[in-house]
Design an enzyme around this catalytic site. Structure first.
Site, PDB file in Angstrom:
ATOM      1  N   SER A  52       0.946  -1.056  -0.057  1.00 55.85           N
ATOM      2  CA  SER A  52       0.021  -0.222  -0.278  1.00 55.85           C
ATOM      3  C   SER A  52       0.904   1.306   0.171  1.00 55.85           C
ATOM      4  O   SER A  52       2.030   1.062  -0.348  1.00 55.85           O
ATOM      5  CB  SER A  52      -0.908   0.036   1.215  1.00 55.85           C
ATOM      6  OG  SER A  52      -2.092   0.845   0.969  1.00 55.85           O
ATOM      7  N   GLY A  80       2.009   3.237   2.309  1.00 60.18           N
ATOM      8  CA  GLY A  80       2.899   3.244   3.420  1.00 60.18           C
ATOM      9  C   GLY A  80       4.238   2.444   3.065  1.00 60.18           C
ATOM     10  O   GLY A  80       5.275   2.832   3.271  1.00 60.18           O
ATOM     11  N   GLU A  81       3.999   1.421   2.490  1.00 56.01           N
ATOM     12  CA  GLU A  81       5.375   0.460   1.917  1.00 56.01           C
ATOM     13  C   GLU A  81       5.729   1.299   0.696  1.00 56.01           C
ATOM     14  O   GLU A  81       6.937   1.228   0.711  1.00 56.01           O
ATOM     15  CB  GLU A  81       4.706  -1.023   1.521  1.00 56.01           C
ATOM     16  CG  GLU A  81       4.442  -1.816   2.924  1.00 56.01           C
ATOM     17  CD  GLU A  81       3.154  -1.444   3.470  1.00 56.01           C
ATOM     18  OE1 GLU A  81       2.711  -1.812   4.595  1.00 56.01           O
ATOM     19  OE2 GLU A  81       2.255  -0.860   2.855  1.00 56.01           O
ATOM     20  N   TYR A  82       4.848   1.858  -0.078  1.00 53.99           N
ATOM     21  CA  TYR A  82       5.617   2.580  -1.152  1.00 53.99           C
ATOM     22  C   TYR A  82       6.566   3.664  -0.382  1.00 53.99           C
ATOM     23  O   TYR A  82       7.783   3.921  -1.194  1.00 53.99           O
ATOM     24  CB  TYR A  82       4.518   3.443  -1.851  1.00 53.99           C
ATOM     25  CG  TYR A  82       5.034   4.233  -2.840  1.00 53.99           C
ATOM     26  CD1 TYR A  82       5.791   4.014  -4.140  1.00 53.99           C
ATOM     27  CD2 TYR A  82       5.054   5.755  -2.480  1.00 53.99           C
ATOM     28  CE1 TYR A  82       6.078   4.812  -5.019  1.00 53.99           C
ATOM     29  CE2 TYR A  82       5.699   6.709  -3.479  1.00 53.99           C
ATOM     30  CZ  TYR A  82       6.261   6.222  -4.644  1.00 53.99           C
ATOM     31  OH  TYR A  82       6.808   7.091  -5.475  1.00 53.99           O
TER      32      TYR A  82
END
Length: 413
Positions: free
Chosen positions: A57, A59-61
């Site tokens: 999502s 955040g991980e990006y």
């Protein structure tokens, strides 16, 4: 167990169009994926050297951005294909300049995994944090594609460590190397027999630290702030705003920015009705002389990081209720003292900042009054607390450099 998992995922894929007729979210889930392979065939150059990066999502990006930037700068001939599982990541970052192509990850069936990798033929695959899809990982391993996990986290609550999830341990064989956030993750992964790992740290620290090097200037904030103190309330929910209302309405001689987590015009209007100070929305800023305004509500996305660079105090939303606290590292990197709710147990960086006295938690309006008044009127306390937060970020940077030293060997071999 993997056969059962694969069977259930395949069945779900077949019935998804019908379930979607009754469940809007599943309809969207199906719709955005139904043409993925056709689009890949149309947009992917089969002769290009590709790197596949998968982030669950948004955040991980954000977590993998420093690695993407380094890859783009050092290996310009490689094309990066970025995949998301969640719409919250894809919808916001589908046009990012850090990837040649952005798409959704197909469902984790064996056939999808084979077809996906047949089209991409990546030289390298990068997964972020704890996004593990057994069939994709098994196919990566089978095809001997270099695969790494960055900013990885392994907790004993994950399926790998449960009796019912031991079959998933096999999928971890796909990873040539694990770059982990902390010693606990290294210890837990070691219990599964994996030693090809290192504690590199969390690339989020590198991500927020790089914000200091960017152009953060915002003319409207300069017109608004003038020479006064400014409190920025970032990613707020209604629970946060309810706690802050009384403090805001006391009309301190400070400027206040409120950046709601979700942009909802009706809820913003409800909030404005509760405020007894002069307030305008970002979208109507041109209609007012901002130096005479007390509060600006940011009814758009993408500005919060830059706004923090002008702040003196930060309130970070999401930790009053159970919605989940938002990123405290973004304001910390600008040497800001941080105030947030009490639900921080699942956020190690917030706990560490609180332990260091760079972050304060509040559970009611009285707490808000006490800590914010102290930060406003005690400049020595405010500066010292902010410096602690900034030092915490600077001391934890460097994960990207460690990761890239390994990837350099891989990509130049």
């Amino acid at each position: 167990m993997q056969h059962i998992y694969s069977f259930l995922i395949s069945v779900f894929q077949r019935i998804l169009p019908f379930i979607g007729l009754f469940i809007p979210k599943l309809k969207e889930f199906y719709t955005v994926r139904k043409d993925v392979f056709a689009q890949l065939n149309q947009n992917i150059d089969s002769n290009a050297d590709l790197i596949w990066v998968h982030a669950a999502s948004l955040g991980e990006y954000e977590q993998v951005v420093p690695v993407l930037e380094e890859l783009q700068e050092k290996y310009p001939t490689y094309k990066i294909v970025l995949t998301f599982f969640s719409p919250s990541g894809y919808n916001i970052k589908k046009d990012t300049s850090l990837a040649a192509y952005v798409t959704y990850l197909p469902l984790d069936t064996k056939q999808n995994a084979k077809q996906f990798l047949k089209i991409l033929k990546p030289k390298l695959a990068i997964f972020v944090k704890y996004e593990f899809w057994p069939n994709f990982l098994q196919e990566l391993h089978k095809q001997k594609i270099y695969t790494v996990l960055v900013s990885g986290v392994f907790r004993l609550s994950q399926p790998f460590f449960k009796s019912y999830g031991k079959w998933m341990q096999k999928s971890l064989n796909a990873f040539n190397y694990f770059f982990l956030q902390n010693v606990e993750s290294l210890k837990n992964l070691g219990q599964l027999g994996f030693t090809n790992a290192i504690v590199s740290g969390d690339t989020r620290f590198d991500r927020v630290s790089r914000q200091l090097k960017y152009d953060n200037s915002l003319k409207f904030i300069e017109d608004f702030k003038q020479d006064k103190l400014m409190l920025v309330c970032g990613s707020t929910w209604k629970d946060d705003e309810d706690l802050l209302i009384d403090f805001i309405n006391e009309k301190h001689d400070i400027k206040i920015v409120i950046a709601p987590h979700k942009i909802n015009s009706e809820k913003i209007e409800e909030l404005k009705k509760q405020l007894e100070v002069s307030v305008v929305n970002y979208s109507e800023k041109e209609l007012y002389d901002l130096k005479d305004i007390d509060v600006i509500i940011i009814d758009t996305i993408g500005l919060l990081n830059k706004i923090y660079s002008y702040a003196d105090i930060a309130y970070v939303g999401g930790a009053v209720g159970t919605t989940g606290m938002h990123n405290v590292l973004e304001p910390a990197t600008f040497n800001l003292p941080i105030v947030t709710g009490t639900y921080i147990n699942n956020f190690p960086e917030a706990i560490q900042l609180q332990h260091l006295s760079g972050l304060s938690t509040v559970k009611n309006k009285t707490d808000v009054q006490i800590i914010l008044n102290k930060l406003v009127f005690d400049s020595q306390f405010r500066i010292k607390t902010g410096a602690i937060a900034g030092e915490y970020v600077s001391k934890n940077t460097g994960a990207t450099e460690i990761i890239m030293s390994y990837l350099d060997q891989t990509l130049t071999a």
